[in-house]
Write a protein that holds these residues in place. Structure first.
Motif, PDB file in Angstrom:
ATOM      1  N   ARG A  30       0.977  -1.222   0.083  1.00 31.24           N
ATOM      2  CA  ARG A  30       0.698   0.318  -0.459  1.00 31.24           C
ATOM      3  C   ARG A  30       1.192   1.455  -0.077  1.00 31.24           C
ATOM      4  N   PHE A  31       0.892   1.630  -0.711  1.00 32.54           N
ATOM      5  CA  PHE A  31       0.987   3.946  -0.800  1.00 32.54           C
ATOM      6  C   PHE A  31       0.385   4.484   0.466  1.00 32.54           C
ATOM      7  N   ASN A  32       1.073   4.493   1.689  1.00 31.85           N
ATOM      8  CA  ASN A  32       0.789   4.808   2.417  1.00 31.85           C
ATOM      9  C   ASN A  32       0.761   6.443   2.429  1.00 31.85           C
ATOM     10  N   ILE A  51      -1.229  13.554   1.624  1.00 34.58           N
ATOM     11  CA  ILE A  51      -1.797  12.894   1.875  1.00 34.58           C
ATOM     12  C   ILE A  51      -1.694  11.152   2.252  1.00 34.58           C
ATOM     13  N   THR A  52      -1.972  10.960   3.623  1.00 34.37           N
ATOM     14  CA  THR A  52      -2.218   9.931   3.637  1.00 34.37           C
ATOM     15  C   THR A  52      -2.923   8.811   3.337  1.00 34.37           C
ATOM     16  N   ALA A  53      -3.239   7.427   3.271  1.00 30.38           N
ATOM     17  CA  ALA A  53      -4.374   6.785   3.349  1.00 30.38           C
ATOM     18  C   ALA A  53      -5.105   6.493   3.905  1.00 30.38           C
ATOM     19  N   GLY A  54      -5.281   7.376   5.049  1.00 27.60           N
ATOM     20  CA  GLY A  54      -6.257   8.031   6.096  1.00 27.60           C
ATOM     21  C   GLY A  54      -7.036   9.229   5.506  1.00 27.60           C
ATOM     22  N   GLY A  55      -6.389   9.594   4.970  1.00 25.54           N
ATOM     23  CA  GLY A  55      -6.972  11.156   4.718  1.00 25.54           C
ATOM     24  C   GLY A  55      -6.364  12.331   4.971  1.00 25.54           C
ATOM     25  N   SER A  56      -5.592  12.100   6.132  1.00 26.43           N
ATOM     26  CA  SER A  56      -4.620  13.561   7.118  1.00 26.43           C
ATOM     27  C   SER A  56      -3.601  14.204   5.645  1.00 26.43           C
ATOM     28  N   THR A  57      -3.739  15.255   5.327  1.00 25.95           N
ATOM     29  CA  THR A  57      -3.623  16.234   4.764  1.00 25.95           C
ATOM     30  C   THR A  57      -2.094  16.774   5.455  1.00 25.95           C
ATOM     31  N   ASP A  58      -0.942  17.580   4.188  1.00 28.37           N
ATOM     32  CA  ASP A  58       0.059  18.445   4.858  1.00 28.37           C
ATOM     33  C   ASP A  58       0.024  19.219   3.598  1.00 28.37           C
ATOM     34  N   TYR A  59       0.269  20.650   3.737  1.00 24.85           N
ATOM     35  CA  TYR A  59       0.506  21.434   2.597  1.00 24.85           C
ATOM     36  C   TYR A  59       1.386  22.337   2.873  1.00 24.85           C
ATOM     37  N   ALA A  60       2.712  23.417   1.751  1.00 28.25           N
ATOM     38  CA  ALA A  60       3.214  23.987   2.173  1.00 28.25           C
ATOM     39  C   ALA A  60       2.466  25.459   2.576  1.00 28.25           C
ATOM     40  N   ASP A  61       2.713  26.438   3.104  1.00 28.17           N
ATOM     41  CA  ASP A  61       2.001  27.041   3.596  1.00 28.17           C
ATOM     42  C   ASP A  61       2.016  28.419   2.426  1.00 28.17           C
ATOM     43  N   PHE A  67      -4.148  25.601  -2.536  1.00 31.83           N
ATOM     44  CA  PHE A  67      -4.567  23.793  -3.525  1.00 31.83           C
ATOM     45  C   PHE A  67      -5.071  22.668  -2.273  1.00 31.83           C
ATOM     46  N   THR A  68      -5.572  22.264  -2.846  1.00 31.75           N
ATOM     47  CA  THR A  68      -6.697  21.020  -2.080  1.00 31.75           C
ATOM     48  C   THR A  68      -6.062  19.523  -2.544  1.00 31.75           C
ATOM     49  N   ILE A  69      -5.476  19.058  -2.427  1.00 36.52           N
ATOM     50  CA  ILE A  69      -5.455  17.732  -2.238  1.00 36.52           C
ATOM     51  C   ILE A  69      -6.295  16.277  -1.968  1.00 36.52           C
ATOM     52  N   SER A  70      -6.475  15.622  -2.570  1.00 39.12           N
ATOM     53  CA  SER A  70      -7.574  13.850  -2.027  1.00 39.12           C
ATOM     54  C   SER A  70      -6.601  12.763  -3.286  1.00 39.12           C
ATOM     55  N   ARG A  71      -7.010  12.233  -2.543  1.00 45.03           N
ATOM     56  CA  ARG A  71      -6.789  10.512  -3.922  1.00 45.03           C
ATOM     57  C   ARG A  71      -7.747   9.354  -3.622  1.00 45.03           C
ATOM     58  N   ASP A  72      -7.828   8.994  -4.406  1.00 43.15           N
ATOM     59  CA  ASP A  72      -8.686   7.518  -4.550  1.00 43.15           C
ATOM     60  C   ASP A  72      -7.476   6.167  -4.548  1.00 43.15           C
ATOM     61  N   ASN A  73      -7.458   5.826  -3.223  1.00 47.93           N
ATOM     62  CA  ASN A  73      -7.125   4.176  -2.325  1.00 47.93           C
ATOM     63  C   ASN A  73      -7.480   3.800  -3.634  1.00 47.93           C
ATOM     64  N   LYS A  75      -7.552   3.538  -6.690  1.00 46.42           N
ATOM     65  CA  LYS A  75      -7.471   3.711  -7.855  1.00 46.42           C
ATOM     66  C   LYS A  75      -5.639   3.915  -7.773  1.00 46.42           C
ATOM     67  N   ASN A  76      -5.659   4.427  -6.007  1.00 42.98           N
ATOM     68  CA  ASN A  76      -3.715   4.603  -6.366  1.00 42.98           C
ATOM     69  C   ASN A  76      -3.765   5.910  -7.373  1.00 42.98           C
ATOM     70  N   THR A  77      -4.817   6.656  -7.060  1.00 43.56           N
ATOM     71  CA  THR A  77      -4.183   8.109  -8.012  1.00 43.56           C
ATOM     72  C   THR A  77      -5.032   9.226  -6.599  1.00 43.56           C
ATOM     73  N   VAL A  78      -3.804  10.204  -6.580  1.00 41.04           N
ATOM     74  CA  VAL A  78      -3.690  11.498  -6.204  1.00 41.04           C
ATOM     75  C   VAL A  78      -3.726  12.228  -6.931  1.00 41.04           C
ATOM     76  N   TYR A  79      -4.995  13.949  -6.096  1.00 40.73           N
ATOM     77  CA  TYR A  79      -5.083  14.767  -7.166  1.00 40.73           C
ATOM     78  C   TYR A  79      -4.349  15.765  -6.484  1.00 40.73           C
ATOM     79  N   LEU A  80      -4.544  17.340  -6.827  1.00 44.37           N
ATOM     80  CA  LEU A  80      -4.570  18.089  -6.798  1.00 44.37           C
ATOM     81  C   LEU A  80      -5.108  19.201  -7.620  1.00 44.37           C
ATOM     82  N   GLN A  81      -6.353  19.918  -6.820  1.00 42.38           N
ATOM     83  CA  GLN A  81      -6.628  20.954  -7.295  1.00 42.38           C
ATOM     84  C   GLN A  81      -6.432  21.495  -7.019  1.00 42.38           C
ATOM     85  N   MET A  82      -5.442  22.662  -8.013  1.00 43.99           N
ATOM     86  CA  MET A  82      -4.838  24.058  -7.839  1.00 43.99           C
ATOM     87  C   MET A  82      -5.606  25.112  -7.979  1.00 43.99           C
TER      88      MET A  82
END
Length: 115
Positions: A30-32, A51-61, A67-73, A75-82
């Motif tokens: 799994r991609f943690n 973003i972790t597999a559990g949905g915890s996020t971290d952003y640069a100030d 920006f918003t990061i999200s993922r579909d576990n 599909k092992n896909t991560v998104y970045l809405q800018m």
């Protein structure tokens, strides 16, 4: 062999929006953590968001609130809405996927924001 396929970069005017996608495949584990880093010309590669597999996020100030990061576990896909992009967001954006043991990088996708 782990592969990360990125898409969604391009040229946009300041104030505009882009959405990056990164699909990971080929790992037995799994991609943690998945995320995005960016590198401007002549500079080091810096964190944008993770973003972790559990949905915890971290952003640069510098991107918080834009920006918003999200993922579909599944599909092992991560998104970045800018949104509200600025010229200083210009750079090559690299996808990162980390298991407990290894980390893998995508080939990078160029984002250029014109003023």
């Amino acid at each position: 062999q782990v592969q990360l396929v990125e898409s969604g970069g391009g040229l946009v005017q300041a104030g505009g929006s882009l959405r990056l996608s990164c699909a990971a495949s080929g790992s037995r584990f799994r991609f943690n953590v998945m995320g995005w880093y960016r590198q401007a010309p002549g500079e080091q590669r810096d964190l944008v968001a993770t973003i972790t597999a559990g949905g915890s996020t971290d952003y640069a100030d510098s991107v918080k609130g834009r920006f918003t990061i999200s993922r579909d576990n599944a599909k092992n896909t991560v998104y970045l809405q800018m949104n509200n992009l600025k010229p200083e967001d210009t750079g090559v954006y690299y996808c990162l996927a980390k298991t407990l043991v290894f980390q893998h990088w995508g080939q990078g996708t160029q984002v250029t924001v014109s003023s």
